[in-house]
Design an enzyme around this catalytic site. Sequence first.
Site, PDB file in Angstrom:
ATOM      1  N   THR A   1       0.835  -1.205   0.000  1.00 31.54           N
ATOM      2  CA  THR A   1       0.000   0.000   0.000  1.00 31.54           C
ATOM      3  C   THR A   1       0.870   1.256   0.000  1.00 31.54           C
ATOM      4  OG1 THR A   1      -1.771  -1.140   1.182  1.00 31.54           O
ATOM      5  CG2 THR A   1      -1.801   1.255   1.253  1.00 31.54           C
TER       6      THR A   1
ATOM      7  N   GLY B   1       2.117  -1.455   9.989  1.00 32.92           N
ATOM      8  CA  GLY B   1       1.592  -2.821   9.936  1.00 32.92           C
ATOM      9  C   GLY B   1       1.515  -3.501  11.295  1.00 32.92           C
TER      10      GLY B   1
ATOM     11  N   TYR C   1      10.867   4.554   8.959  1.00 35.84           N
ATOM     12  CA  TYR C   1       9.442   4.543   9.284  1.00 35.84           C
ATOM     13  C   TYR C   1       8.973   3.084   9.369  1.00 35.84           C
ATOM     14  CZ  TYR C   1       9.401   9.532   8.085  1.00 35.84           C
ATOM     15  OH  TYR C   1       9.642  10.887   8.053  1.00 35.84           O
TER      16      TYR C   1
ATOM     17  N   CYS D   1      -6.713 -12.473   4.663  1.00 36.87           N
ATOM     18  CA  CYS D   1      -7.969 -12.711   5.384  1.00 36.87           C
ATOM     19  C   CYS D   1      -8.843 -13.746   4.677  1.00 36.87           C
ATOM     20  CB  CYS D   1      -8.746 -11.404   5.546  1.00 36.87           C
ATOM     21  SG  CYS D   1      -7.899 -10.180   6.566  1.00 36.87           S
TER      22      CYS D   1
ATOM     23  N   ASN E   1      14.968   8.692   9.818  1.00 34.19           N
ATOM     24  CA  ASN E   1      14.991   8.232   8.429  1.00 34.19           C
ATOM     25  C   ASN E   1      14.349   6.856   8.245  1.00 34.19           C
ATOM     26  OD1 ASN E   1      16.467  10.475   7.243  1.00 34.19           O
ATOM     27  ND2 ASN E   1      18.229   9.734   8.421  1.00 34.19           N
TER      28      ASN E   1
ATOM     29  N   ARG F   1       1.865   7.078  -6.732  1.00 29.41           N
ATOM     30  CA  ARG F   1       0.774   7.912  -7.233  1.00 29.41           C
ATOM     31  C   ARG F   1       1.017   9.402  -6.967  1.00 29.41           C
ATOM     32  NH1 ARG F   1      -2.465   3.604  -5.254  1.00 29.41           N
ATOM     33  NH2 ARG F   1      -3.073   4.764  -3.381  1.00 29.41           N
TER      34      ARG F   1
END
Length: 825
Positions: A15, A283, A280, A43, A278, A22
Amino acid sequence: MAKYLIVGGVAGGATTAARLRRIDESAEIIMFERGEHISYANCGLPYYVGGVITERENLLLQTPESFNKRLNVDVRIHNEVVRIDRENKLVEINDLLNKTSYTESYDKLIVSPGAEPIKPPIPGINDEAIFTVRNVKDTDKIKGFYDEKKPKKAVVVGAGFIGLEMAENLHHMGMMVTIVEMADQVMTPLDYEMAAEVHMHLKTKNVEFYLKDGVSEFNREGDKLNIHLQSGRKIDADMVILSIGVRPETKLIKEAGLELAPNGGIKVNEYLQTSDSNVYALGDAIAFPHPITGKYMNAYLAGPANKQGRILANNLVLGHKQKYKGSIATAIAKVFDITVASTGLAEKVLKKEGIKYISNITHGASNAGYYPGAMPTTIKIMFDPETGKLFGGQIIGYVGVDKRIDLIATVLKNKGSIYDLQEIEHAYAPPFSSAKDPVNQAGFTAGNIIEGLVNIIHWDELHQLHAPNNFILDVRTPDEFELGQIEGAVNIEVDKIRERIDEIPKDKKIIIYCGVGLRGYFAARILMQRGFKDVVNLSGGYKTYEHATCKQSNEDIFESSYIANDGHIYRGKDKDAEDEKDIKTIEIDACGLQCPGPIIKLKKEIDKLEDGQRLRQKVTDAGFTKDVASWCKMTGNKLISCDSEKGIISAVIEKQRKNGATTNTNIELPKNKTMVVFSDDLDRALASLVIANGAAATGSKVTLFFTFWGLNVIKKTDKPRVEKDLMGKMFGKMMASDAGNLKLSKMNMMGMGSKMMKKRMLSKKVDSLEDLLKTAMDNGVEMIACQMSMDVMGVDAAELLEGVEIGGVATYLEEAEQSNINLFI
């Protein structure tokens, strides 16, 4: 041009990569995934195993090739990041296919390592028939095993959301399914009394399950896998699914020296930034303060991970403008015909955290009761006792659970209150809801409690009350009351309270209950306005009380099942099978009616039938399964079958009474034997067991009801350690530890008498008390421990012999009614 490295795909990593591209066409984006799939519907894995999702390709949302072609992301599968060099902003990668290593630099590093299944070091756990369900590769193994071995018996270890979904899908494949769960309930995010509804539904589906038990060993015995439980039981299976839980995969982060939260997850700030500016993270592996408690927690859910990916990408490209607010852990699962959902904090968590709250349960219907197809819905909400601020919600039902949990979650996420629930404007038409939706009703009822229009008591509080200054008032109809009631209750129907109000004492605490709580509220309002000072209504009514206080587990239901040469599973033959083609059967639809409606309609319609004719009644009230069995037992009619499918219970009843008398002129008198074992004197205990074994040998059903000191007779020799309160510890020191330590009632002589008695029994070849207990159980003698006595004496169920059931006075009285001998020892 910024260079972003992303460790891990699926919900979080994929994601983030897609959103980055984008909004930044020029960025260099590289995504590393140690497996072969970067984006799949994890799932949906249980439903692919069960054949509900038939095409494997439907699980794969994106392939490396399609991801690269559409988004221009350099996807490197079978590449595992093994080290982060924060000082030089490099990562070290192992190419798992080529067996080589290399490094890659970054401007910003995003880690989404996910969580790994917990696989404890149980002996035999690496057997080829034991599986986890975390990725597509896992399901491929399960499908391959099923196609080759054609297993018939499966055990699921762990009864969380995934575990129950797997149990359903294995059942759907035609297997006998057994669940083993360490907790005293399934689905631990739920509160106990809500989980009790799930237990009841699992029983209707012939799912075997053991609660408060765990696996101690797996042992291969030929084609079978023998599973040793911590309680000493042994069950066998052809395959096992481990669904014990997951834990954040943080090895890479820990070795890089990044800060972890107290709960072990990766600590991130509101911009999803780790302790290194720097680097991240997002989840399953991240820990973030819970919106209500403020304590760090992980959210093992796909929804939050997807939203985190979008926020993180926005902040990387556009600057730290969008804050992550945390997850309230909204979750939902399909469990056979029912849907189970929760959001926010459960009551047990609020209690643990010391947060002041009120909880309440309401029962409603999925749509207007007068429109066909209305299905029962149970809603529990937790809220602040002063402001009404919403803390959590749980829903169980058949239809519309998803939309209703989403309504509650939206209010909760926006720091709303029960008054917001009252104001929700929902889409209403009879096929979809009522003019006042069950969510509105939950809010209205909560408002009544805060405003003092009604005071409530909960099932567990009532279950522990035995005080003489309480007056328990059942305001249901007499017919409902006869089908089952709370011990000691007085039945005055709500519509007759005003004319019988003198029968209700004003100097006692009045505890009111009805079927689901609504009539109880009406009764409480009448009494409170007529001068009664201490009046409470039972939250959730008798429906919740009965579900929560009955036996929860469902053991040993497959003992009489076998697998025939044709490969099919048979659960014994119907000895009453007959040619039924000429029997007249009337079809009755009582769907949408709430208790006592179905039973009233059943009585009305069966009165119209001739002896030997049958009535098939369809009902959506979940309590009907038990009610119809009790009604048939009371009235002498015969329950032929009772099945459940998609929330609709279908019961077939054969009329066997005419004009109020049984059709059999040779009335058969009761033959059962019951005994109340009150004493723990060795000689009295011996007498009880000798009589019981003798009666069982004649073919009689024998029930021993152990109460107060008698509980010592049925204690285990090797008892597990059990936490007790002060009084429980004191009683424990005064009481005999097990049957081997009982004293004689006369001439005990500080234990010498007991030793002489045992020696004399041995010389005369008389079985010991321990042997008599085992023989009694082998002969089918039913042993019931009194729940009330256990509570008073501080005896835990885990201390009792295997096979002992737990019940109350009503259980004993039901057995006594069928007996021609009833002894008190």
